[in-house]
Write a protein that holds these residues in place. Sequence first.
Motif, short mmCIF file in Angstrom:
data_model
loop_
_atom_site.label_atom_id
_atom_site.label_comp_id
_atom_site.label_asym_id
_atom_site.label_seq_id
_atom_site.Cartn_x
_atom_site.Cartn_y
_atom_site.Cartn_z
N MET A 1 0.85 -1.19 0.00
CA MET A 1 0.00 0.00 0.00
C MET A 1 0.89 1.25 0.00
O MET A 1 1.89 1.33 0.70
CB MET A 1 -0.90 -0.02 1.21
N ASP A 2 0.49 2.22 -0.76
CA ASP A 2 1.20 3.49 -0.82
C ASP A 2 0.98 4.24 0.50
O ASP A 2 -0.15 4.50 0.90
CB ASP A 2 0.64 4.30 -1.99
N PRO A 3 2.06 4.60 1.23
CA PRO A 3 1.90 5.28 2.51
C PRO A 3 1.29 6.68 2.40
O PRO A 3 0.96 7.29 3.40
CB PRO A 3 3.32 5.36 3.07
N PHE A 4 1.13 7.17 1.18
CA PHE A 4 0.54 8.49 0.98
C PHE A 4 -0.94 8.42 0.62
O PHE A 4 -1.57 9.44 0.39
CB PHE A 4 1.32 9.26 -0.08
N THR A 5 -1.49 7.21 0.58
CA THR A 5 -2.92 7.04 0.34
C THR A 5 -3.61 7.06 1.70
O THR A 5 -3.33 6.21 2.55
CB THR A 5 -3.20 5.70 -0.37
N PRO A 6 -4.49 8.03 1.93
CA PRO A 6 -5.16 8.10 3.23
C PRO A 6 -6.17 6.96 3.39
O PRO A 6 -6.62 6.38 2.41
CB PRO A 6 -5.86 9.45 3.20
N PRO A 7 -6.53 6.65 4.64
CA PRO A 7 -7.58 5.66 4.88
C PRO A 7 -8.87 6.08 4.21
O PRO A 7 -9.06 7.27 3.89
CB PRO A 7 -7.72 5.65 6.40
N PRO A 8 -9.79 5.14 4.00
CA PRO A 8 -11.03 5.45 3.28
C PRO A 8 -11.85 6.59 3.87
O PRO A 8 -12.53 7.29 3.15
CB PRO A 8 -11.83 4.14 3.35
N ASP A 9 -11.80 6.82 5.19
CA ASP A 9 -12.63 7.88 5.76
C ASP A 9 -11.98 9.26 5.75
O ASP A 9 -12.51 10.20 6.29
CB ASP A 9 -13.06 7.53 7.19
N PHE A 10 -10.83 9.39 5.08
CA PHE A 10 -10.16 10.68 4.95
C PHE A 10 -10.16 11.11 3.49
O PHE A 10 -9.97 10.28 2.60
CB PHE A 10 -8.72 10.61 5.45
N VAL A 70 -0.34 11.45 6.60
CA VAL A 70 -0.61 12.37 7.70
C VAL A 70 0.13 13.69 7.49
O VAL A 70 -0.39 14.75 7.80
CB VAL A 70 -0.23 11.73 9.06
N CYS A 71 1.32 13.62 6.92
CA CYS A 71 2.08 14.84 6.64
C CYS A 71 1.29 15.76 5.70
O CYS A 71 1.26 16.97 5.89
CB CYS A 71 3.44 14.49 6.03
N GLY A 72 0.67 15.18 4.70
CA GLY A 72 -0.15 15.96 3.78
C GLY A 72 -1.39 16.53 4.43
O GLY A 72 -1.93 17.55 4.00
N GLU A 73 -1.83 15.90 5.50
CA GLU A 73 -2.99 16.37 6.24
C GLU A 73 -2.64 17.53 7.16
O GLU A 73 -3.41 18.47 7.30
CB GLU A 73 -3.55 15.19 7.07
N ARG A 86 -4.15 18.65 15.02
CA ARG A 86 -4.71 17.79 13.97
C ARG A 86 -4.05 16.40 13.99
O ARG A 86 -4.73 15.38 13.83
CB ARG A 86 -4.53 18.44 12.59
N PHE A 87 -2.75 16.34 14.20
CA PHE A 87 -2.03 15.07 14.29
C PHE A 87 -2.64 14.21 15.40
O PHE A 87 -2.93 13.02 15.21
CB PHE A 87 -0.55 15.35 14.57
N LEU A 88 -2.84 14.82 16.57
CA LEU A 88 -3.41 14.09 17.70
C LEU A 88 -4.85 13.68 17.43
O LEU A 88 -5.27 12.59 17.83
CB LEU A 88 -3.31 14.93 18.98
N GLU A 89 -5.63 14.52 16.75
CA GLU A 89 -7.01 14.17 16.37
C GLU A 89 -7.02 12.95 15.46
O GLU A 89 -7.84 12.05 15.64
CB GLU A 89 -7.69 15.33 15.66
N ILE A 90 -6.13 12.92 14.48
CA ILE A 90 -6.09 11.80 13.54
C ILE A 90 -5.91 10.49 14.27
O ILE A 90 -6.56 9.49 13.96
CB ILE A 90 -4.96 12.01 12.50
N TYR A 91 -5.05 10.48 15.27
CA TYR A 91 -4.76 9.24 16.01
C TYR A 91 -5.62 9.06 17.24
O TYR A 91 -5.43 8.11 17.99
CB TYR A 91 -3.27 9.20 16.38
N GLY A 92 -6.59 9.97 17.45
CA GLY A 92 -7.50 9.85 18.59
C GLY A 92 -6.80 10.06 19.92
O GLY A 92 -7.19 9.48 20.93
N LEU A 93 -5.78 10.91 19.95
CA LEU A 93 -5.00 11.13 21.16
C LEU A 93 -5.18 12.51 21.76
O LEU A 93 -4.50 12.86 22.73
CB LEU A 93 -3.50 10.93 20.84
N GLU A 94 -6.09 13.30 21.22
CA GLU A 94 -6.21 14.68 21.68
C GLU A 94 -6.54 14.78 23.16
O GLU A 94 -6.14 15.73 23.82
CB GLU A 94 -7.21 15.48 20.83
N GLY A 95 -7.23 13.81 23.72
CA GLY A 95 -7.56 13.85 25.16
C GLY A 95 -6.43 13.39 26.05
O GLY A 95 -6.48 13.57 27.26
#
Length: 97
Positions: A1-10, A70-73, A86-95
């Motif tokens: 898989m290309d590491p620059f392809t975002p998951p389906p929900d992004f 994620v870098c592109g995000e 935004r980085f923390l939001e992507i990984y669900g770590l903001e809290g």
Amino acid sequence: MDPFTPPPDFPPRSPLVRGCTACGACCSAPDIHALGKPLGVPCVHLGPDCLCGIYAARPAVCRNYQPDWVCGEVAPLPTLEARVRRFLEIYGLEGEA
């Protein structure tokens, strides 16, 4: 898989962001145990220009980091704080930061 392809929900990101943009997010958002750096806190070696102050001697975890979708995000965001948030939001770590 290309590491620059975002998951389906992004949405797709620019194919132009395929390398390091020196945005500082990877040096600020994740915890880096080798440096005693906590989650969501900029590394003490990260300069105001978002460049590493110990680049030649950086630990393996930093040396082995590879840019991905994620870098592109996060890279286009206007501030380091916004990129970290935004980085923390992507990984669900903001809290946890």
